[in-house]
Design an enzyme around this catalytic site. Structure first.
Site, short mmCIF file in Angstrom:
data_model
loop_
_atom_site.label_atom_id
_atom_site.label_comp_id
_atom_site.label_asym_id
_atom_site.label_seq_id
_atom_site.Cartn_x
_atom_site.Cartn_y
_atom_site.Cartn_z
N SER A 53 40.89 51.96 33.20
CA SER A 53 40.21 50.87 32.52
C SER A 53 41.02 49.59 32.73
CB SER A 53 40.08 51.20 31.03
OG SER A 53 39.36 50.19 30.38
N GLU A 54 40.33 48.49 32.99
CA GLU A 54 41.04 47.26 33.37
C GLU A 54 41.83 46.65 32.22
OE1 GLU A 54 37.76 47.78 33.71
OE2 GLU A 54 36.58 45.98 33.29
N ASN A 55 41.60 47.11 30.98
CA ASN A 55 42.45 46.63 29.90
C ASN A 55 43.73 47.46 29.77
OD1 ASN A 55 40.69 48.70 29.00
ND2 ASN A 55 41.10 48.19 26.88
#
Lengths: 238, 226
Positions: free
Chosen positions: B50-52
């Site tokens: 996940s890009e977070n």
């Protein structure tokens, strides 16, 4: 050395002047410095430039950047979203932006993160493949390296960064928990003054294993512990 | 248009997820693509990124057991898996741009026969929502798209060229829509699999680009996890 621990959020934000540039950590909730935002709203600084993943949430929820925008305190936004992911979602930011009353620079999220990283790493500019051939590369230098095109992007810096962390020691060394980390470590480096709100009490120096420090204390200037009656993450609809 | 039912979102997601290979690092976009994680292949381990700042996160948390500091890119509470790793935002995107993500599954408004796609800005709007899409589009080794075959007004979303501002040029290789599975080739869209009860002519009529219909056209594979 002057203590980095402030007794109140109001005291921590008291000197923030009109026209300041402020980075706000947070992604979909975790990491959002909600108590610092609430204090800044009460303090009244205006004409702000804000750098954040979004200009606040589009849904209902506890206080975030949208409170500053709704109150007319923000002049300019740098973010990876200037509209919600679903066109049916609208709020004050959309009206102000479309009416030209607020400026916004839309940046791909990875480019936003890397520009902040570069700003806190002494880098003058960098080339990224992201955005080549799209509107976001218009007017920017595009250069080919080893047969691939890259666009030149400039660093972002700020007067202040605001973030939320889980744990700290009195030196300002920070630890985050899970996705609370997001923009915190890079924003702390890219701002002249970094303010951190903390889930728990500040520990004595030496209480945090130096090998487990996520943000070294030299990047952190002011810390405030969120009190039991403060705004907690997960307080949905609050 | 035929009276046959279009493919469900979960059927589309299952079909896309059937392409994931053992050990792949997979990034699922907000909305429809997150359904891909409901498809579980017993012999393949997938690492969801996940890009977070997460690698190897798990399924959605059940109500009452959420960790309020653990969300996926859609802001949904998820649970950690043994061996999960957390990164800051710059590192999360460094790994995306550097090609450590094997596939990015994204929603889109339009996909073109040359592999361009558009998913961040609607016509006539000043604002847009890029999020991580442009980085994922240029960085992931594969870019797959899931979307309704047409707009609510019946306009095609598979086009010769995108009309909306693009997210990245020439990156999409596979598209699952409510009418079938489409491969993007140097010759254009190839209709690989078709929704049950539909004819190639009906799919072509709802498509804004010429479809190549191969001899070995198959019915849409209805994968489901055990």
């Amino acid at each position: 050395m002057k203590s980095k621990v402030y007794e109140s959020f109001d005291a921590a934000v008291a000197d923030i002047a009109d026209g300041s540039t402020i980075m706000f950590s947070g992604f979909a909730g975790p990491g959002t410095p909600r108590n610092l935002i609430a204090a800044l709203l009460a303090q009244g600084a205006s004409g702000l430039t804000v750098i954040s993943n979004t200009p606040g949430s589009w849904g209902d929820g506890p206080i975030d950047l949208k409170a500053l925008i709704d109150a007319g305190r923000v002049r300019r936004v740098v973010a990876a979203f200037t509209a919600a992911t679903h066109p049916s979602m609208r709020r004050a930011f959309d009206e102000l932006y479309e009416a030209g009353e607020i400026e916004a620079e839309l940046v791909p999220q990875g480019t936003l993160a890397e520009r902040i990283r570069a700003g806190g790493a002494g880098i003058g500019a960098f080339y990224t493949p992201t955005g080549v051939g799209t509107e976001t590369a218009e007017g920017k230098e595009v250069r080919s390296f080893e047969g691939r095109d890259y666009v030149l992007e400039l660093p972002l810096r700020a007067d202040y960064a605001m973030l939320r962390a889980h744990r700290a020691d009195e030196m300002g060394n920070l630890q985050y928990v899970h996705t609370q980390r997001n923009f915190g470590p890079i924003m702390a480096r890219a701002a002249r003054t970094t303010l951190a709100e903390l889930d728990g009490p500040v520990a004595a120096a030496g209480e945090i294993d130096p090998n487990q420090v996520h943000t070294p204390g030299i990047f952190v200037d002011r810390m405030v512990v969120v009190p039991a009656d403060g705004i907690q993450e997960g307080a949905r609809g609050g | 248009m035929a009276s046959a039912e279009v493919l469900s979102r979960q059927a589309m997601a299952n079909r896309i997820a059937m392409e994931f290979e053992d050990g792949w690092v997979v990034n699922l976009g907000i909305g429809m693509p997150t359904l891909c994680s409901n498809f579980v292949h017993p012999e393949r381990q997938i690492l969801y990124q996940s890009e977070n700042g997460l690698v190897n996160y798990g399924p959605l948390a059940v109500e009452g057991e959420e960790d309020f500091n653990l969300v996926n890119a859609g802001g949904q509470y998820v649970i950690p898996l043994p061996g999960m790793a957390v990164l800051d935002h710059a590192d999360a995107f460094a790994l995306i741009r550097a090609g450590y993500v094997d596939v990015s599954v994204l929603g889109a408004y339009e996909v073109a026969a040359n592999g361009d796609f558009a998913n961040w800005k609607l016509g006539g709007r000043k604002g847009g929502g890029i999020g991580g899409a442009m980085d994922l589009a240029v960085g992931a080794r594969n870019v797959f798209v899931m979307m309704e075959h047409t707009t609510r007004d019946g306009a095609p979303r598979l086009l010769e060229r995108c009309a909306l501002p693009i997210t990245a040029p020439g990156v999409v290789t596979l598209v699952a829509t409510t009418l079938g599975l489409f491969e993007v080739t140097s010759e254009g869209f190839v209709l690989r699999e078709i929704a049950p009860g539909y004819s190639p002519d009906e799919v072509q009529a709802a498509t804004g680009a010429k479809l190549i219909v191969p001899q070995d056209l198959r019915e849409f594979q209805q994968g489901h996890s055990p």
